[in-house]
Design a protein around this motif. Sequence first.
Motif, PDB file in Angstrom:
ATOM      1  N   ASN A 292       0.841  -1.185   0.000  1.00 43.28           N
ATOM      2  CA  ASN A 292       0.000   0.000   0.000  1.00 43.28           C
ATOM      3  C   ASN A 292       0.880   1.239   0.000  1.00 43.28           C
ATOM      4  O   ASN A 292       2.111   1.142  -0.047  1.00 43.28           O
ATOM      5  CB  ASN A 292      -0.990  -0.014   1.170  1.00 43.28           C
ATOM      6  CG  ASN A 292      -0.300  -0.010   2.526  1.00 43.28           C
ATOM      7  OD1 ASN A 292       0.807   0.494   2.683  1.00 43.28           O
ATOM      8  ND2 ASN A 292      -0.963  -0.586   3.531  1.00 43.28           N
ATOM      9  N   GLY A 306       2.829   1.649  -3.406  1.00 40.99           N
ATOM     10  CA  GLY A 306       1.717   0.724  -3.325  1.00 40.99           C
ATOM     11  C   GLY A 306       1.509  -0.152  -4.528  1.00 40.99           C
ATOM     12  O   GLY A 306       0.739  -1.107  -4.478  1.00 40.99           O
ATOM     13  N   ASN A 342      -2.892  -2.941  -2.604  1.00 37.81           N
ATOM     14  CA  ASN A 342      -3.789  -3.595  -1.640  1.00 37.81           C
ATOM     15  C   ASN A 342      -4.313  -4.951  -2.133  1.00 37.81           C
ATOM     16  O   ASN A 342      -5.464  -5.311  -1.879  1.00 37.81           O
ATOM     17  CB  ASN A 342      -4.980  -2.689  -1.321  1.00 37.81           C
ATOM     18  CG  ASN A 342      -4.573  -1.315  -0.843  1.00 37.81           C
ATOM     19  OD1 ASN A 342      -4.430  -0.389  -1.661  1.00 37.81           O
ATOM     20  ND2 ASN A 342      -4.366  -1.164   0.445  1.00 37.81           N
TER      21      ASN A 342
END
Length: 433
Positions: A292, A306, A342
Amino acid sequence: MSGVFQSELRRFAVAGLVCLASCGPTDGASEHEEEHVSREAQALTEGAPLSVHDASCLQLVDQNTWSTYASYLTAVPNARSLSDVLLDLNRAGPVLTSLNHPPATGYKGGFRWNDGDMATTEWIPQGMTAGVSGGKNVVMVSWHYGLSPDKGVRVSVADVTDMSGTAVNYRHLLLVRPTASGNFTTVPEHGGGLTWFGDYLFMADTGDGIRVFDLTQIREVDTSAACEATIGKTATASGTVWCAYGYKYVLPQVSAYVVPLSITSPCRPTFSFLGKDTRGSVDVILSGEYCNNGSTPCPYDGTTPGLGGRLYRWPLDSTTSRLKAVGGVVKPEKAYVMNEPNVQGVAPIMTTTSTTSYWLSSTRSSGALYKVSTTSSRTAYRATDAKWALMPEGMHATASGTNLWTVTEGVNGITNPATGGRVVFFVDQASVD
Protein backbone atom coordinates in the motif's frame (compact mmCIF):
# COMPACT_ATOMS: atom_id res chain seq x y z
CA MET A 1 -25.47 -27.77 -5.48
CA SER A 2 -23.87 -30.94 -6.86
CA GLY A 3 -20.78 -30.46 -9.01
CA VAL A 4 -20.07 -26.90 -7.86
CA PHE A 5 -16.34 -27.39 -8.53
CA GLN A 6 -16.58 -29.65 -11.53
CA SER A 7 -13.27 -31.55 -11.61
CA GLU A 8 -11.76 -29.91 -9.67
CA LEU A 9 8.88 -21.27 11.04
CA ARG A 10 10.28 -19.52 11.83
CA ARG A 11 13.29 -18.68 9.68
CA PHE A 12 16.05 -21.26 9.48
CA ALA A 13 19.54 -20.04 8.61
CA VAL A 14 19.86 -21.95 5.37
CA ALA A 15 22.43 -21.26 2.73
CA GLY A 16 21.37 -19.53 -0.46
CA LEU A 17 22.00 -16.99 -3.16
CA VAL A 18 22.17 -13.26 -2.59
CA CYS A 19 19.93 -10.94 -4.57
CA LEU A 20 21.33 -9.98 -7.95
CA ALA A 21 21.53 -6.25 -8.56
CA SER A 22 19.56 -6.62 -11.80
CA CYS A 23 16.47 -7.98 -10.10
CA GLY A 24 13.61 -5.67 -11.07
CA PRO A 25 10.59 -5.02 -13.26
CA THR A 26 10.87 -5.03 -17.02
CA ASP A 27 7.61 -3.34 -18.05
CA GLY A 28 6.36 -6.16 -20.24
CA ALA A 29 9.72 -7.20 -21.70
CA SER A 30 10.11 -10.58 -23.31
CA GLU A 31 11.91 -13.43 -21.57
CA HIS A 32 15.13 -12.60 -23.44
CA GLU A 33 14.83 -8.91 -22.59
CA GLU A 34 14.57 -9.75 -18.88
CA GLU A 35 18.37 -9.91 -18.80
CA HIS A 36 18.53 -6.15 -19.44
CA VAL A 37 16.44 -4.70 -16.64
CA SER A 38 16.85 -1.39 -14.90
CA ARG A 39 18.77 -1.37 -11.64
CA GLU A 40 16.46 1.27 -10.18
CA ALA A 41 12.88 1.18 -9.00
CA GLN A 42 10.61 2.45 -11.74
CA ALA A 43 7.54 4.64 -11.73
CA LEU A 44 4.46 2.44 -12.10
CA THR A 45 0.93 3.14 -13.28
CA GLU A 46 -2.09 1.84 -11.40
CA GLY A 47 -4.21 -0.37 -13.64
CA ALA A 48 -1.46 -0.86 -16.24
CA PRO A 49 -0.76 -4.33 -17.66
CA LEU A 50 1.29 -6.75 -15.58
CA SER A 51 5.02 -6.08 -15.95
CA VAL A 52 7.31 -9.08 -16.40
CA HIS A 53 9.73 -9.19 -13.48
CA ASP A 54 13.23 -10.66 -13.30
CA ALA A 55 13.17 -13.05 -10.33
CA SER A 56 16.52 -14.73 -11.01
CA CYS A 57 17.74 -13.54 -7.61
CA LEU A 58 15.07 -15.52 -5.76
CA GLN A 59 14.82 -19.07 -4.48
CA LEU A 60 13.01 -21.16 -1.88
CA VAL A 61 14.64 -23.96 0.08
CA ASP A 62 12.74 -26.91 1.52
CA GLN A 63 13.18 -27.12 5.30
CA ASN A 64 12.82 -30.88 4.68
CA THR A 65 11.09 -31.77 7.92
CA TRP A 66 8.73 -34.21 6.16
CA SER A 67 10.12 -37.31 7.86
CA THR A 68 10.96 -35.67 11.18
CA TYR A 69 7.53 -34.16 11.70
CA ALA A 70 5.82 -37.36 10.55
CA SER A 71 7.81 -39.30 13.14
CA TYR A 72 6.84 -36.81 15.86
CA LEU A 73 3.19 -37.34 14.98
CA THR A 74 3.28 -41.12 15.39
CA ALA A 75 3.12 -40.60 19.15
CA VAL A 76 -0.04 -38.46 18.88
CA PRO A 77 -3.08 -40.78 18.89
CA ASN A 78 -6.38 -40.65 17.03
CA ALA A 79 -5.30 -40.09 13.46
CA ARG A 80 -8.15 -38.93 11.22
CA SER A 81 -8.64 -38.23 7.53
CA LEU A 82 -10.24 -35.24 5.86
CA SER A 83 -13.15 -37.53 4.98
CA ASP A 84 -13.59 -38.23 8.71
CA VAL A 85 -13.76 -34.52 9.45
CA LEU A 86 -16.30 -33.97 6.67
CA LEU A 87 -18.57 -36.46 8.46
CA ASP A 88 -18.23 -34.51 11.72
CA LEU A 89 -19.02 -30.90 10.79
CA ASN A 90 -20.49 -29.08 13.80
CA ARG A 91 -21.42 -25.59 12.59
CA ALA A 92 -24.03 -24.33 10.15
CA GLY A 93 -23.57 -21.29 7.94
CA PRO A 94 -26.83 -19.97 6.48
CA VAL A 95 -27.00 -19.92 2.69
CA LEU A 96 -27.27 -16.40 1.29
CA THR A 97 -30.54 -15.32 -0.28
CA SER A 98 -31.60 -12.72 -2.84
CA LEU A 99 -32.22 -10.37 0.08
CA ASN A 100 -28.88 -10.57 1.89
CA HIS A 101 -26.08 -11.43 -0.52
CA PRO A 102 -23.40 -8.80 -1.24
CA PRO A 103 -23.45 -6.94 -4.55
CA ALA A 104 -21.14 -8.77 -6.97
CA THR A 105 -21.16 -8.94 -10.74
CA GLY A 106 -22.26 -12.40 -11.88
CA TYR A 107 -23.31 -13.48 -8.36
CA LYS A 108 -24.48 -17.13 -8.22
CA GLY A 109 -24.48 -18.25 -4.57
CA GLY A 110 -22.78 -18.30 -1.20
CA PHE A 111 -23.07 -18.58 2.56
CA ARG A 112 -22.26 -16.68 5.71
CA TRP A 113 -20.79 -18.03 8.93
CA ASN A 114 -22.86 -18.78 12.02
CA ASP A 115 -23.72 -15.90 14.33
CA GLY A 116 -20.71 -16.40 16.59
CA ASP A 117 -18.23 -16.44 13.72
CA MET A 118 -19.88 -13.43 12.07
CA ALA A 119 -19.43 -11.36 15.22
CA THR A 120 -16.15 -12.60 16.75
CA THR A 121 -13.33 -10.08 17.06
CA GLU A 122 -10.84 -12.77 18.00
CA TRP A 123 -10.63 -14.48 14.60
CA ILE A 124 -10.52 -12.82 11.16
CA PRO A 125 -10.98 -14.65 7.81
CA GLN A 126 -8.11 -14.36 5.31
CA GLY A 127 -7.15 -16.97 2.71
CA MET A 128 -9.30 -19.50 0.90
CA THR A 129 -8.95 -22.50 -1.39
CA ALA A 130 -11.20 -25.27 -2.60
CA GLY A 131 -11.17 -28.80 -3.98
CA VAL A 132 -12.74 -32.23 -3.84
CA SER A 133 -12.41 -34.85 -1.11
CA GLY A 134 -14.23 -38.18 -1.13
CA GLY A 135 -16.61 -36.94 -3.80
CA LYS A 136 -17.51 -33.83 -1.79
CA ASN A 137 -16.87 -30.24 -2.86
CA VAL A 138 -14.94 -28.51 -0.10
CA VAL A 139 -14.05 -24.90 0.67
CA MET A 140 -11.27 -24.11 3.14
CA VAL A 141 -10.80 -20.70 4.75
CA SER A 142 -7.97 -19.56 7.04
CA TRP A 143 -8.54 -17.25 10.03
CA HIS A 144 -5.82 -15.46 11.97
CA TYR A 145 -6.07 -14.83 15.71
CA GLY A 146 -5.95 -11.25 16.97
CA LEU A 147 -5.51 -11.61 20.73
CA SER A 148 -2.85 -12.84 23.17
CA PRO A 149 -1.73 -15.50 23.77
CA ASP A 150 -1.64 -16.12 20.02
CA LYS A 151 -3.63 -19.22 19.05
CA GLY A 152 -2.19 -19.02 15.56
CA VAL A 153 -4.33 -19.96 12.56
CA ARG A 154 -7.48 -22.00 12.23
CA VAL A 155 -8.93 -23.38 9.00
CA SER A 156 -12.63 -23.77 8.30
CA VAL A 157 -13.58 -26.87 6.30
CA ALA A 158 -16.98 -26.41 4.64
CA ASP A 159 -18.97 -28.93 2.60
CA VAL A 160 -20.50 -27.00 -0.33
CA THR A 161 -21.51 -30.04 -2.38
CA ASP A 162 -25.20 -29.20 -2.11
CA MET A 163 -26.12 -25.56 -1.57
CA SER A 164 -29.79 -25.95 -2.37
CA GLY A 165 -30.70 -26.13 1.32
CA THR A 166 -30.72 -23.46 3.99
CA ALA A 167 -27.20 -23.91 5.38
CA VAL A 168 -23.67 -25.09 4.68
CA ASN A 169 -22.04 -27.25 7.35
CA TYR A 170 -18.48 -26.55 8.41
CA ARG A 171 -15.92 -27.06 11.20
CA HIS A 172 -12.77 -25.24 12.34
CA LEU A 173 -9.44 -27.09 12.63
CA LEU A 174 -6.43 -25.59 14.40
CA LEU A 175 -3.13 -25.56 12.51
CA VAL A 176 -0.22 -26.87 14.55
CA ARG A 177 3.50 -27.55 14.17
CA PRO A 178 5.08 -30.69 15.68
CA THR A 179 7.84 -29.81 18.15
CA ALA A 180 8.93 -33.16 19.55
CA SER A 181 7.77 -36.75 19.68
CA GLY A 182 4.10 -36.63 20.68
CA ASN A 183 3.88 -32.87 20.97
CA PHE A 184 2.95 -29.79 18.94
CA THR A 185 2.36 -26.06 19.22
CA THR A 186 0.46 -23.31 17.41
CA VAL A 187 1.42 -21.69 14.10
CA PRO A 188 1.57 -17.96 14.94
CA GLU A 189 1.21 -16.55 11.43
CA HIS A 190 -1.21 -14.29 9.57
CA GLY A 191 -2.58 -17.11 7.40
CA GLY A 192 -3.09 -14.68 4.53
CA GLY A 193 -3.30 -17.29 1.79
CA LEU A 194 -4.13 -20.95 1.17
CA THR A 195 -3.94 -23.36 -1.72
CA TRP A 196 -4.59 -27.10 -1.93
CA PHE A 197 -2.81 -29.70 -4.06
CA GLY A 198 -3.16 -33.43 -3.49
CA ASP A 199 -2.87 -34.23 0.23
CA TYR A 200 -1.19 -30.92 1.03
CA LEU A 201 -2.57 -27.59 2.19
CA PHE A 202 -0.10 -24.76 1.55
CA MET A 203 -0.25 -21.57 3.63
CA ALA A 204 1.48 -18.22 3.09
CA ASP A 205 4.10 -17.47 5.75
CA THR A 206 4.39 -13.70 5.39
CA GLY A 207 8.08 -13.11 6.03
CA ASP A 208 9.53 -16.50 5.24
CA GLY A 209 7.81 -18.46 2.47
CA ILE A 210 5.19 -21.20 2.32
CA ARG A 211 4.25 -23.72 5.03
CA VAL A 212 2.86 -27.15 4.15
CA PHE A 213 0.22 -29.09 6.11
CA ASP A 214 -0.68 -32.75 5.56
CA LEU A 215 -4.39 -33.52 5.22
CA THR A 216 -3.68 -37.22 5.89
CA GLN A 217 -2.18 -36.44 9.31
CA ILE A 218 -5.15 -34.80 11.04
CA ARG A 219 -5.50 -35.70 14.73
CA GLU A 220 -8.57 -35.70 16.93
CA VAL A 221 -7.75 -34.18 20.32
CA ASP A 222 -9.42 -33.59 23.67
CA THR A 223 -12.16 -30.99 24.00
CA SER A 224 -12.67 -31.05 27.78
CA ALA A 225 -12.49 -27.93 29.94
CA ALA A 226 -8.89 -28.82 30.80
CA CYS A 227 -7.91 -28.10 27.18
CA GLU A 228 -9.58 -24.73 26.65
CA ALA A 229 -6.44 -22.77 27.52
CA THR A 230 -3.81 -25.33 26.55
CA ILE A 231 -1.96 -26.50 23.45
CA GLY A 232 -0.13 -29.79 22.92
CA LYS A 233 0.53 -32.74 25.22
CA THR A 234 -1.03 -32.07 28.61
CA ALA A 235 -0.99 -33.95 31.90
CA THR A 236 -4.34 -34.03 33.71
CA ALA A 237 -5.64 -35.77 36.81
CA SER A 238 -7.12 -38.47 34.61
CA GLY A 239 -4.01 -38.94 32.47
CA THR A 240 -2.30 -37.49 29.41
CA VAL A 241 -4.40 -35.74 26.78
CA TRP A 242 -3.61 -33.66 23.70
CA CYS A 243 -5.14 -30.19 23.57
CA ALA A 244 -5.78 -27.49 20.96
CA TYR A 245 -7.48 -24.66 22.85
CA GLY A 246 -10.74 -26.59 22.79
CA TYR A 247 -10.74 -27.45 19.07
CA LYS A 248 -11.49 -31.06 18.29
CA TYR A 249 -9.09 -31.49 15.37
CA VAL A 250 -5.58 -30.31 14.54
CA LEU A 251 -3.97 -30.15 11.10
CA PRO A 252 -0.19 -30.58 11.41
CA GLN A 253 2.57 -28.90 9.47
CA VAL A 254 4.95 -31.29 7.71
CA SER A 255 7.47 -28.94 6.12
CA ALA A 256 8.01 -25.43 4.78
CA TYR A 257 9.69 -23.70 1.86
CA VAL A 258 11.70 -20.71 3.09
CA VAL A 259 13.62 -17.85 1.52
CA PRO A 260 17.27 -18.11 2.65
CA LEU A 261 18.29 -15.36 5.07
CA SER A 262 21.05 -14.34 2.65
CA ILE A 263 18.38 -13.05 0.25
CA THR A 264 17.51 -9.55 1.35
CA SER A 265 15.50 -6.58 0.08
CA PRO A 266 14.73 -5.69 -2.65
CA CYS A 267 14.96 -9.29 -3.89
CA ARG A 268 13.38 -10.82 -0.80
CA PRO A 269 9.59 -11.07 -1.24
CA THR A 270 6.75 -11.27 1.19
CA PHE A 271 4.09 -13.97 0.97
CA SER A 272 0.79 -12.21 1.55
CA PHE A 273 -1.55 -14.53 -0.38
CA LEU A 274 -1.58 -17.74 -2.42
CA GLY A 275 -3.48 -19.24 -5.33
CA LYS A 276 -3.26 -22.15 -7.74
CA ASP A 277 -2.94 -22.31 -11.52
CA THR A 278 -3.41 -25.51 -13.52
CA ARG A 279 -3.52 -23.96 -16.99
CA GLY A 280 0.08 -24.53 -18.10
CA SER A 281 2.19 -27.59 -18.76
CA VAL A 282 3.17 -27.55 -15.06
CA ASP A 283 0.79 -26.80 -12.18
CA VAL A 284 1.96 -23.87 -10.07
CA ILE A 285 1.37 -22.21 -6.72
CA LEU A 286 0.80 -18.50 -7.12
CA SER A 287 2.11 -16.19 -4.41
CA GLY A 288 1.90 -12.43 -4.17
CA GLU A 289 2.68 -9.37 -2.13
CA TYR A 290 0.30 -6.96 -0.43
CA CYS A 291 1.53 -3.37 -0.83
CA ASN A 292 0.00 0.00 0.00
CA ASN A 293 1.06 3.63 -0.01
CA GLY A 294 1.38 3.74 3.75
CA SER A 295 2.67 1.17 6.24
CA THR A 296 3.46 -1.58 3.70
CA PRO A 297 5.56 -0.18 0.86
CA CYS A 298 7.23 -2.43 -1.70
CA PRO A 299 10.81 -2.23 -3.00
CA TYR A 300 9.87 -1.64 -6.65
CA ASP A 301 7.33 1.14 -6.12
CA GLY A 302 9.57 3.93 -7.34
CA THR A 303 7.59 7.18 -7.32
CA THR A 304 4.22 5.43 -7.10
CA PRO A 305 3.90 3.79 -3.67
CA GLY A 306 1.72 0.72 -3.33
CA LEU A 307 1.92 -0.59 -6.89
CA GLY A 308 5.12 -2.64 -6.77
CA GLY A 309 3.67 -5.86 -5.37
CA ARG A 310 4.98 -8.91 -7.19
CA LEU A 311 3.20 -12.08 -8.30
CA TYR A 312 5.18 -15.34 -8.52
CA ARG A 313 4.54 -18.71 -10.18
CA TRP A 314 6.14 -21.60 -8.23
CA PRO A 315 6.19 -24.95 -10.14
CA LEU A 316 4.89 -28.15 -8.57
CA ASP A 317 6.05 -31.74 -9.03
CA SER A 318 2.92 -33.54 -10.22
CA THR A 319 4.08 -36.88 -8.80
CA THR A 320 4.50 -35.60 -5.23
CA SER A 321 2.29 -32.46 -5.08
CA ARG A 322 5.31 -30.71 -3.56
CA LEU A 323 7.17 -27.75 -5.02
CA LYS A 324 9.58 -28.74 -7.77
CA ALA A 325 13.19 -28.40 -6.66
CA VAL A 326 16.16 -28.33 -9.04
CA GLY A 327 19.57 -28.61 -7.46
CA GLY A 328 17.96 -28.43 -4.03
CA VAL A 329 16.17 -25.12 -4.59
CA VAL A 330 12.82 -23.98 -5.99
CA LYS A 331 12.86 -21.10 -8.47
CA PRO A 332 9.80 -19.22 -9.72
CA GLU A 333 9.04 -20.06 -13.34
CA LYS A 334 7.76 -16.52 -13.91
CA ALA A 335 7.12 -13.33 -11.97
CA TYR A 336 5.24 -10.09 -12.55
CA VAL A 337 4.85 -6.66 -10.99
CA MET A 338 1.09 -6.26 -10.55
CA ASN A 339 0.69 -2.46 -10.82
CA GLU A 340 -2.17 -2.72 -8.30
CA PRO A 341 -2.30 -1.74 -4.61
CA ASN A 342 -3.79 -3.60 -1.64
CA VAL A 343 -3.93 -7.00 -3.36
CA GLN A 344 -5.25 -9.77 -1.08
CA GLY A 345 -5.84 -12.72 -3.42
CA VAL A 346 -5.28 -14.17 -6.87
CA ALA A 347 -6.98 -16.64 -9.18
CA PRO A 348 -6.19 -17.66 -12.76
CA ILE A 349 -8.64 -16.84 -15.54
CA MET A 350 -9.60 -20.41 -16.39
CA THR A 351 -11.49 -19.60 -19.58
CA THR A 352 -8.12 -19.28 -21.34
CA THR A 353 -5.08 -21.55 -21.53
CA SER A 354 -2.77 -18.54 -21.41
CA THR A 355 -0.89 -18.14 -18.13
CA THR A 356 -0.57 -14.36 -18.51
CA SER A 357 -4.01 -13.34 -17.20
CA TYR A 358 -5.44 -13.34 -13.65
CA TRP A 359 -8.07 -12.01 -11.31
CA LEU A 360 -6.74 -10.02 -8.36
CA SER A 361 -8.72 -9.41 -5.17
CA SER A 362 -8.03 -6.02 -3.62
CA THR A 363 -9.26 -3.88 -0.74
CA ARG A 364 -8.71 -0.78 -2.87
CA SER A 365 -11.98 1.20 -3.24
CA SER A 366 -13.19 -0.66 -0.12
CA GLY A 367 -13.11 -3.83 -2.22
CA ALA A 368 -12.46 -4.68 -5.85
CA LEU A 369 -11.97 -7.49 -8.33
CA TYR A 370 -9.43 -6.70 -11.06
CA LYS A 371 -9.07 -8.63 -14.30
CA VAL A 372 -5.41 -8.19 -15.33
CA SER A 373 -3.01 -9.46 -17.97
CA THR A 374 0.35 -8.71 -19.54
CA THR A 375 -1.26 -7.15 -22.61
CA SER A 376 -4.23 -5.06 -21.43
CA SER A 377 -5.04 -2.50 -18.78
CA ARG A 378 -7.19 -3.84 -15.97
CA THR A 379 -10.94 -4.26 -15.89
CA ALA A 380 -12.29 -3.30 -12.46
CA TYR A 381 -15.38 -4.37 -10.51
CA ARG A 382 -15.53 -2.13 -7.44
CA ALA A 383 -17.50 -2.23 -4.21
CA THR A 384 -17.93 1.54 -4.47
CA ASP A 385 -19.85 0.91 -7.72
CA ALA A 386 -21.89 -1.93 -6.14
CA LYS A 387 -20.12 -4.42 -8.43
CA TRP A 388 -18.13 -6.33 -5.80
CA ALA A 389 -18.17 -7.19 -2.11
CA LEU A 390 -16.49 -5.15 0.61
CA MET A 391 -13.12 -6.34 1.97
CA PRO A 392 -12.46 -9.35 -0.32
CA GLU A 393 -9.58 -11.67 0.50
CA GLY A 394 -8.55 -15.08 -0.94
CA MET A 395 -9.98 -16.54 -4.16
CA HIS A 396 -10.33 -19.82 -6.04
CA ALA A 397 -11.28 -20.38 -9.69
CA THR A 398 -12.75 -23.76 -10.60
CA ALA A 399 -10.81 -25.65 -13.22
CA SER A 400 -13.89 -25.97 -15.43
CA GLY A 401 -13.98 -22.21 -15.95
CA THR A 402 -17.39 -22.03 -14.31
CA ASN A 403 -17.18 -20.42 -10.86
CA LEU A 404 -14.94 -17.87 -9.13
CA TRP A 405 -15.05 -18.13 -5.33
CA THR A 406 -13.94 -15.57 -2.78
CA VAL A 407 -14.05 -14.95 0.97
CA THR A 408 -14.42 -11.56 2.63
CA GLU A 409 -12.71 -10.38 5.79
CA GLY A 410 -15.72 -8.40 6.90
CA VAL A 411 -16.06 -4.78 7.91
CA ASN A 412 -15.52 -4.16 11.63
CA GLY A 413 -18.77 -4.28 13.57
CA ILE A 414 -20.98 -5.28 10.61
CA THR A 415 -22.67 -8.69 10.57
CA ASN A 416 -25.17 -8.13 7.76
CA PRO A 417 -23.74 -10.08 4.79
CA ALA A 418 -25.28 -7.64 2.29
CA THR A 419 -23.47 -4.61 3.71
CA GLY A 420 -20.03 -5.88 4.72
CA GLY A 421 -20.51 -8.92 6.95
CA ARG A 422 -18.25 -11.96 6.43
CA VAL A 423 -19.27 -14.16 3.51
CA VAL A 424 -18.04 -16.86 1.15
CA PHE A 425 -19.57 -16.56 -2.32
CA PHE A 426 -19.07 -17.43 -5.97
CA VAL A 427 -19.78 -15.73 -9.26
CA ASP A 428 -19.96 -16.79 -12.88
CA GLN A 429 -16.43 -16.59 -14.32
CA ALA A 430 -17.77 -15.51 -17.70
CA SER A 431 -19.49 -12.50 -16.12
CA VAL A 432 -16.18 -11.02 -14.97
CA ASP A 433 -14.06 -12.22 -17.88
